[in-house]
Design a protein around this motif. Sequence first.
Motif, short mmCIF file in Angstrom:
data_model
loop_
_atom_site.label_atom_id
_atom_site.label_comp_id
_atom_site.label_asym_id
_atom_site.label_seq_id
_atom_site.Cartn_x
_atom_site.Cartn_y
_atom_site.Cartn_z
N LYS A 149 68.07 36.07 45.94
CA LYS A 149 69.53 35.89 45.84
C LYS A 149 69.92 35.36 44.47
O LYS A 149 70.95 35.74 43.91
CB LYS A 149 70.01 34.95 46.94
CG LYS A 149 69.99 35.57 48.33
CD LYS A 149 70.45 34.58 49.39
CE LYS A 149 70.40 35.22 50.78
NZ LYS A 149 70.76 34.24 51.84
N GLN A 150 69.08 34.48 43.91
CA GLN A 150 69.34 33.97 42.56
C GLN A 150 69.15 35.08 41.53
O GLN A 150 69.92 35.20 40.57
CB GLN A 150 68.41 32.80 42.25
CG GLN A 150 68.62 31.60 43.16
CD GLN A 150 67.63 30.49 42.84
OE1 GLN A 150 67.69 29.89 41.76
NE2 GLN A 150 66.71 30.21 43.76
N LEU A 151 68.12 35.90 41.73
CA LEU A 151 67.86 37.00 40.81
C LEU A 151 68.97 38.04 40.85
O LEU A 151 69.29 38.67 39.85
CB LEU A 151 66.52 37.66 41.15
CG LEU A 151 65.27 36.81 40.86
CD1 LEU A 151 64.06 37.40 41.57
CD2 LEU A 151 65.02 36.72 39.37
N GLN A 152 69.57 38.21 42.02
CA GLN A 152 70.64 39.18 42.18
C GLN A 152 71.83 38.84 41.28
O GLN A 152 72.53 39.74 40.81
CB GLN A 152 71.08 39.20 43.65
CG GLN A 152 71.84 40.45 44.03
CD GLN A 152 71.96 40.59 45.53
OE1 GLN A 152 71.31 39.87 46.29
NE2 GLN A 152 72.79 41.50 45.97
N ILE A 202 62.38 43.36 44.14
CA ILE A 202 61.35 42.42 43.69
C ILE A 202 59.96 42.99 43.99
O ILE A 202 59.81 43.89 44.81
CB ILE A 202 61.50 41.02 44.34
CG1 ILE A 202 61.34 41.10 45.88
CG2 ILE A 202 62.82 40.39 43.97
CD1 ILE A 202 60.07 40.53 46.41
N ASN A 203 58.99 42.43 43.29
CA ASN A 203 57.58 42.74 43.54
C ASN A 203 56.91 41.46 44.03
O ASN A 203 57.14 40.39 43.48
CB ASN A 203 56.91 43.24 42.25
CG ASN A 203 55.43 43.49 42.43
OD1 ASN A 203 54.60 42.70 41.98
ND2 ASN A 203 55.08 44.58 43.07
N LEU A 204 56.11 41.57 45.08
CA LEU A 204 55.43 40.41 45.65
C LEU A 204 53.98 40.39 45.18
O LEU A 204 53.25 41.36 45.36
CB LEU A 204 55.48 40.47 47.18
CG LEU A 204 54.74 39.36 47.93
CD1 LEU A 204 55.31 37.99 47.59
CD2 LEU A 204 54.81 39.61 49.44
N GLU A 232 58.46 38.77 58.88
CA GLU A 232 59.71 38.03 58.69
C GLU A 232 60.45 38.51 57.45
O GLU A 232 61.68 38.71 57.48
CB GLU A 232 59.41 36.54 58.58
CG GLU A 232 60.67 35.70 58.42
CD GLU A 232 60.39 34.21 58.27
OE1 GLU A 232 61.37 33.45 58.11
OE2 GLU A 232 59.20 33.82 58.29
N LEU A 233 59.71 38.72 56.37
CA LEU A 233 60.33 39.13 55.11
C LEU A 233 61.04 40.48 55.25
O LEU A 233 62.21 40.62 54.88
CB LEU A 233 59.28 39.18 54.01
CG LEU A 233 59.75 39.66 52.63
CD1 LEU A 233 60.83 38.74 52.07
CD2 LEU A 233 58.56 39.73 51.66
N THR A 284 67.24 42.57 52.53
CA THR A 284 68.17 43.69 52.37
C THR A 284 67.98 44.35 51.01
O THR A 284 68.88 45.02 50.50
CB THR A 284 69.62 43.18 52.49
OG1 THR A 284 69.84 42.16 51.50
CG2 THR A 284 69.88 42.60 53.87
N PHE A 285 66.82 44.15 50.41
CA PHE A 285 66.54 44.65 49.07
C PHE A 285 65.15 45.28 49.05
O PHE A 285 64.29 44.94 49.87
CB PHE A 285 66.60 43.50 48.05
CG PHE A 285 65.82 42.28 48.47
CD1 PHE A 285 64.48 42.13 48.16
CD2 PHE A 285 66.44 41.27 49.19
CE1 PHE A 285 63.76 41.02 48.53
CE2 PHE A 285 65.73 40.13 49.59
CZ PHE A 285 64.39 40.01 49.25
#
Length: 312
Positions: A76-79, A86-88, A119-120, A125-126
């Motif tokens: 959300k901060q990166l958005q 994102i990459n995990l 969960e993730l 939503t991304f």
Amino acid sequence: MIFSLAPMEGITGYIIRGAYAHHFNHIDKYYTPFIPAAKRMSSKIRRDIDPENNKDCLLIPQLISNNAEEIIHMQKQLQDYGYHQINLNLGCPSGTVVSKKRGSGLLAYPKELDAMLDELFSKATFPISIKTRIGFSSPEEWETLLDIYRKYPMSELIIHPRTRADLYGNHPNIEAYKMAKEALRDTNIPVVYNGDIVDLESYRNLLSSCPDVSEIMIGRGLLQNPALTMELSGEVLPHPMETLRSFHDEILEGYQADFSGDKDVLMHMKQLFCYLAKSFPVERYPDIQSLEKKIKKSQTLKEYKLLISQLF
């Protein structure tokens, strides 16, 4: 072929990414060095992801965490900076990372990994891609991990076909990569190869074994030869050493503007040069080994610059 630059902590920040984009073609995607999702976004991270500092790069933030809520909160901060995927990181083998069940450390706990991903992906939503190793202790863990990965609609799976126990030793396990391609064939999840592509020979060997590879992530190979992806794409630089000098000097100038003192600049340039030295073949640069030793031992930025001028 799609090529991406692998994230390397302390090295592939925005200054180096920009220098690649300005001087060498055929790098399609870049990833940030991993961002700890559990921590607040520091000024250093904000500077690294600032769109103004990454105008010429398709940049994907890489996060490291074993907690779905942390990842979602950081995204959300990166958005706010315009990043919508994102990459995990499930591949980092560092002891301090592994001890906290992060990076490749989480691979040793498949049930916890599965629960976190469940969960993730149920809340996110991304788009999420994953960079992974093939196990913690043994390649025999790979089948279990693949059974987990195939359940989730990730945007791509980047595979470094070594276990955490391998670190960067042994040879990449090509059969494990092939196993993933087959296991995920009916899921439409793109599978990306990462590991030991350092020259045309290693690239051709990979394609000979895996002709359906469509995307490759390269780390150390591109640091040792910044023109590598151009060469793999059949492009020849008209003035390779002049381009390499311009690449080096842009990074040096960027570090001088970014860091508060010469000591930090020198440390980072010496770290980079440990890789770049491979760009100077001994047959053409007979003094390269001697100069490399002097550069590694240089104590001041002035001394470093003088030695680099001698080299070029």
